[in-house]
Design a protein around this motif. Structure first.
Motif, PDB file in Angstrom:
ATOM      1  N   SER A 108       0.835  -1.208   0.000  1.00  0.00           N
ATOM      2  CA  SER A 108       0.000   0.000   0.000  1.00  0.00           C
ATOM      3  C   SER A 108       0.871   1.260   0.000  1.00  0.00           C
ATOM      4  CB  SER A 108      -0.985   0.002   1.169  1.00  0.00           C
ATOM      5  OG  SER A 108      -0.311   0.060   2.392  1.00  0.00           O
ATOM      6  N   GLN A 109       2.020   1.207   0.661  1.00  0.00           N
ATOM      7  CA  GLN A 109       2.945   2.341   0.620  1.00  0.00           C
ATOM      8  C   GLN A 109       3.533   2.506  -0.781  1.00  0.00           C
ATOM      9  OE1 GLN A 109       5.335   0.934   3.928  1.00  0.00           O
ATOM     10  NE2 GLN A 109       4.712   2.698   5.167  1.00  0.00           N
ATOM     11  N   LEU A 110       3.846   1.383  -1.425  1.00  0.00           N
ATOM     12  CA  LEU A 110       4.348   1.458  -2.806  1.00  0.00           C
ATOM     13  C   LEU A 110       3.281   2.039  -3.726  1.00  0.00           C
ATOM     14  CD1 LEU A 110       6.226  -1.946  -3.229  1.00  0.00           C
ATOM     15  CD2 LEU A 110       7.196   0.300  -2.721  1.00  0.00           C
ATOM     16  N   LYS A 111       2.037   1.649  -3.494  1.00  0.00           N
ATOM     17  CA  LYS A 111       0.925   2.174  -4.301  1.00  0.00           C
ATOM     18  C   LYS A 111       0.799   3.691  -4.130  1.00  0.00           C
ATOM     19  CE  LYS A 111      -2.423   0.836  -7.012  1.00  0.00           C
ATOM     20  NZ  LYS A 111      -2.074   0.475  -8.366  1.00  0.00           N
ATOM     21  N   ALA A 112       1.050   4.184  -2.922  1.00  0.00           N
ATOM     22  CA  ALA A 112       1.007   5.635  -2.676  1.00  0.00           C
ATOM     23  C   ALA A 112       2.085   6.338  -3.492  1.00  0.00           C
ATOM     24  CB  ALA A 112       1.176   5.928  -1.188  1.00  0.00           C
ATOM     25  N   PHE A 113       3.288   5.736  -3.581  1.00  0.00           N
ATOM     26  CA  PHE A 113       4.331   6.344  -4.410  1.00  0.00           C
ATOM     27  C   PHE A 113       3.947   6.295  -5.878  1.00  0.00           C
ATOM     28  CE2 PHE A 113       8.007   6.131  -7.190  1.00  0.00           C
ATOM     29  CZ  PHE A 113       8.599   7.342  -6.895  1.00  0.00           C
ATOM     30  N   GLU A 114       3.352   5.194  -6.320  1.00  0.00           N
ATOM     31  CA  GLU A 114       2.928   5.093  -7.719  1.00  0.00           C
ATOM     32  C   GLU A 114       1.921   6.196  -8.051  1.00  0.00           C
ATOM     33  OE1 GLU A 114       1.519   1.549 -10.725  1.00  0.00           O
ATOM     34  OE2 GLU A 114       0.656   1.583  -8.710  1.00  0.00           O
ATOM     35  N   ARG A 115       0.958   6.432  -7.152  1.00  0.00           N
ATOM     36  CA  ARG A 115      -0.011   7.527  -7.353  1.00  0.00           C
ATOM     37  C   ARG A 115       0.716   8.869  -7.418  1.00  0.00           C
ATOM     38  NH1 ARG A 115      -3.007   4.498  -3.839  1.00  0.00           N
ATOM     39  NH2 ARG A 115      -2.405   5.764  -2.060  1.00  0.00           N
ATOM     40  N   TRP A 116       1.665   9.078  -6.489  1.00  0.00           N
ATOM     41  CA  TRP A 116       2.443  10.328  -6.495  1.00  0.00           C
ATOM     42  C   TRP A 116       3.142  10.493  -7.837  1.00  0.00           C
ATOM     43  CZ3 TRP A 116       7.471  11.377  -7.550  1.00  0.00           C
ATOM     44  CH2 TRP A 116       7.902  12.689  -7.301  1.00  0.00           C
ATOM     45  N   PHE A 117       3.747   9.425  -8.336  1.00  0.00           N
ATOM     46  CA  PHE A 117       4.481   9.479  -9.597  1.00  0.00           C
ATOM     47  C   PHE A 117       3.574   9.966 -10.726  1.00  0.00           C
ATOM     48  CE2 PHE A 117       5.818   7.604 -13.613  1.00  0.00           C
ATOM     49  CZ  PHE A 117       7.153   7.990 -13.673  1.00  0.00           C
ATOM     50  N   TYR A 118       2.422   9.327 -10.895  1.00  0.00           N
ATOM     51  CA  TYR A 118       1.529   9.705 -11.992  1.00  0.00           C
ATOM     52  C   TYR A 118       0.949  11.110 -11.794  1.00  0.00           C
ATOM     53  CZ  TYR A 118       1.853   5.026 -13.902  1.00  0.00           C
ATOM     54  OH  TYR A 118       2.322   3.858 -14.454  1.00  0.00           O
ATOM     55  N   GLN A 119       0.671  11.485 -10.549  1.00  0.00           N
ATOM     56  CA  GLN A 119       0.122  12.814 -10.285  1.00  0.00           C
ATOM     57  C   GLN A 119       1.159  13.915 -10.483  1.00  0.00           C
ATOM     58  OE1 GLN A 119      -1.320  12.340  -6.287  1.00  0.00           O
ATOM     59  NE2 GLN A 119      -3.208  11.349  -6.936  1.00  0.00           N
ATOM     60  N   ASN A 120       2.438  13.608 -10.326  1.00  0.00           N
ATOM     61  CA  ASN A 120       3.483  14.619 -10.347  1.00  0.00           C
ATOM     62  C   ASN A 120       4.420  14.547 -11.544  1.00  0.00           C
ATOM     63  OD1 ASN A 120       3.474  16.226  -7.636  1.00  0.00           O
ATOM     64  ND2 ASN A 120       2.927  14.113  -7.146  1.00  0.00           N
ATOM     65  N   LYS A 121       4.249  13.560 -12.388  1.00  0.00           N
ATOM     66  CA  LYS A 121       5.175  13.359 -13.513  1.00  0.00           C
ATOM     67  C   LYS A 121       5.292  14.609 -14.386  1.00  0.00           C
ATOM     68  CE  LYS A 121       3.851  10.369 -16.587  1.00  0.00           C
ATOM     69  NZ  LYS A 121       3.686  10.479 -18.016  1.00  0.00           N
ATOM     70  N   GLU A 122       4.182  15.174 -14.789  1.00  0.00           N
ATOM     71  CA  GLU A 122       4.228  16.358 -15.665  1.00  0.00           C
ATOM     72  C   GLU A 122       4.846  17.559 -14.946  1.00  0.00           C
ATOM     73  OE1 GLU A 122       3.725  16.318 -18.925  1.00  0.00           O
ATOM     74  OE2 GLU A 122       3.337  14.173 -18.664  1.00  0.00           O
ATOM     75  N   HIS A 123       4.510  17.724 -13.679  1.00  0.00           N
ATOM     76  CA  HIS A 123       5.097  18.822 -12.897  1.00  0.00           C
ATOM     77  C   HIS A 123       6.608  18.667 -12.796  1.00  0.00           C
ATOM     78  CE1 HIS A 123       5.823  21.774  -9.802  1.00  0.00           C
ATOM     79  NE2 HIS A 123       6.329  20.829  -9.023  1.00  0.00           N
ATOM     80  N   ARG A 124       7.078  17.440 -12.570  1.00  0.00           N
ATOM     81  CA  ARG A 124       8.521  17.212 -12.452  1.00  0.00           C
ATOM     82  C   ARG A 124       9.219  17.481 -13.786  1.00  0.00           C
ATOM     83  NH1 ARG A 124       9.537  18.842  -8.124  1.00  0.00           N
ATOM     84  NH2 ARG A 124      11.639  18.543  -8.915  1.00  0.00           N
ATOM     85  N   LEU A 125       8.565  17.161 -14.899  1.00  0.00           N
ATOM     86  CA  LEU A 125       9.134  17.483 -16.210  1.00  0.00           C
ATOM     87  C   LEU A 125       9.214  18.996 -16.407  1.00  0.00           C
ATOM     88  CD1 LEU A 125       7.391  14.730 -18.345  1.00  0.00           C
ATOM     89  CD2 LEU A 125       9.839  14.871 -17.807  1.00  0.00           C
ATOM     90  N   GLU A 126       8.222  19.736 -15.910  1.00  0.00           N
ATOM     91  CA  GLU A 126       8.255  21.199 -15.972  1.00  0.00           C
ATOM     92  C   GLU A 126       9.398  21.754 -15.127  1.00  0.00           C
ATOM     93  OE1 GLU A 126       4.358  22.381 -14.683  1.00  0.00           O
ATOM     94  OE2 GLU A 126       3.405  21.545 -16.490  1.00  0.00           O
ATOM     95  N   GLU A 127       9.614  21.175 -13.953  1.00  0.00           N
ATOM     96  CA  GLU A 127      10.721  21.614 -13.095  1.00  0.00           C
ATOM     97  C   GLU A 127      12.061  21.352 -13.770  1.00  0.00           C
ATOM     98  OE1 GLU A 127      10.743  23.367 -10.213  1.00  0.00           O
ATOM     99  OE2 GLU A 127       8.583  23.542 -10.501  1.00  0.00           O
ATOM    100  N   LEU A 128      12.194  20.193 -14.400  1.00  0.00           N
ATOM    101  CA  LEU A 128      13.424  19.899 -15.132  1.00  0.00           C
ATOM    102  C   LEU A 128      13.630  20.917 -16.250  1.00  0.00           C
ATOM    103  CD1 LEU A 128      15.871  18.112 -15.825  1.00  0.00           C
ATOM    104  CD2 LEU A 128      14.306  16.726 -17.238  1.00  0.00           C
ATOM    105  N   GLN A 129      12.569  21.223 -16.989  1.00  0.00           N
ATOM    106  CA  GLN A 129      12.681  22.191 -18.081  1.00  0.00           C
ATOM    107  C   GLN A 129      13.141  23.554 -17.557  1.00  0.00           C
ATOM    108  OE1 GLN A 129      12.305  21.978 -21.661  1.00  0.00           O
ATOM    109  NE2 GLN A 129      13.317  23.932 -21.284  1.00  0.00           N
ATOM    110  N   LYS A 130      12.615  23.992 -16.412  1.00  0.00           N
ATOM    111  CA  LYS A 130      13.039  25.268 -15.822  1.00  0.00           C
ATOM    112  C   LYS A 130      14.537  25.265 -15.532  1.00  0.00           C
ATOM    113  CE  LYS A 130      10.465  25.868 -12.181  1.00  0.00           C
ATOM    114  NZ  LYS A 130       9.613  26.294 -11.063  1.00  0.00           N
TER     115      LYS A 130
END
Length: 192
Positions: free
Chosen positions: A22-44
């Motif tokens: 269940s903890q791994l599932k929480a990270f998986e949700r975080w990953f999908y929810q934040n993937k685009e934001h993290r790509l934007e941060e990398l671009q900055k």
């Protein structure tokens, strides 16, 4: 321009080996929810250091390698931390007296997501899948063929190795492009 935001909001951190499913599932949700934001941060950060736009092309990995060479940094380990790491190791085993910085650890995740997305855009039958095995890359988001058959690889592990190469001075700017070619060569024509 806004400054780069270090990852500080993952559930349970990145120590996956002892986490429950269940903890791994929480990270998986975080990953999908934040993937685009993290790509934007990398671009900055990429725009600040190198300038230009990351376009998810295979060729962009060469400039991303140049970016890594410039922006991955190290910090010295304290004497106490170094002693704790080396305690009990046999003589002759080299342990560096530095680690990559907190910001660089965040960038590793962001660069790994980008590297994975470049790979996925070139191979539409592949997808992100969380590794829930008890060994190896447990918890990390791997890239795997949609039907569940190997091959798979963990972009986070791959980019961690690249960051270690930057830190020890053995990284070449074309390293990410060469890594892409290696993994690309492992994908069957049936999955292109």
């Amino acid at each position: 321009m806004n400054s780069y935001h270090i990852i500080n909001d993952t559930p349970y951190g990145f120590e996956f080996h002892e986490q429950t499913n269940s903890q791994l599932k929480a990270f998986e949700r975080w990953f999908y929810q934040n993937k685009e934001h993290r790509l934007e941060e990398l671009q900055k950060e990429y725009d600040r250091v190198i300038g230009g736009h990351l376009d998810f092309s295979v060729e962009s990995l060469l400039n991303l390698g140049k970016f890594m060479h410039r922006d991955i940094t190290t910090v010295p380990l304290s004497e106490e931390k170094y002693a704790a790491i080396t305690e009990g190791l046999p003589e002759g085993i080299y342990v560096p007296d530095y680690d990559i910085s907190i910001k660089s650890r965040s960038l590793v995740i962001d660069i790994a997501i980008y590297f994975g997305e470049v790979f996925l855009r070139s191979h539409p039958k592949l997808s992100w899948v969380q590794n829930k095995s008890k060994t190896g890359n447990r918890g990390f988001m791997d890239i795997r063929i949609n039907d569940g058959f190997a091959p798979n690889f963990s972009p986070i592990r791959v980019i961690l190795v690249a960051a270690a190469k930057v830190a020890n001075g053995t990284f070449a700017d074309d390293y990410l492009l060469k890594l892409y070619d290696i993994y690309d060569g492992k994908i069957s024509k049936n999955y292109r």
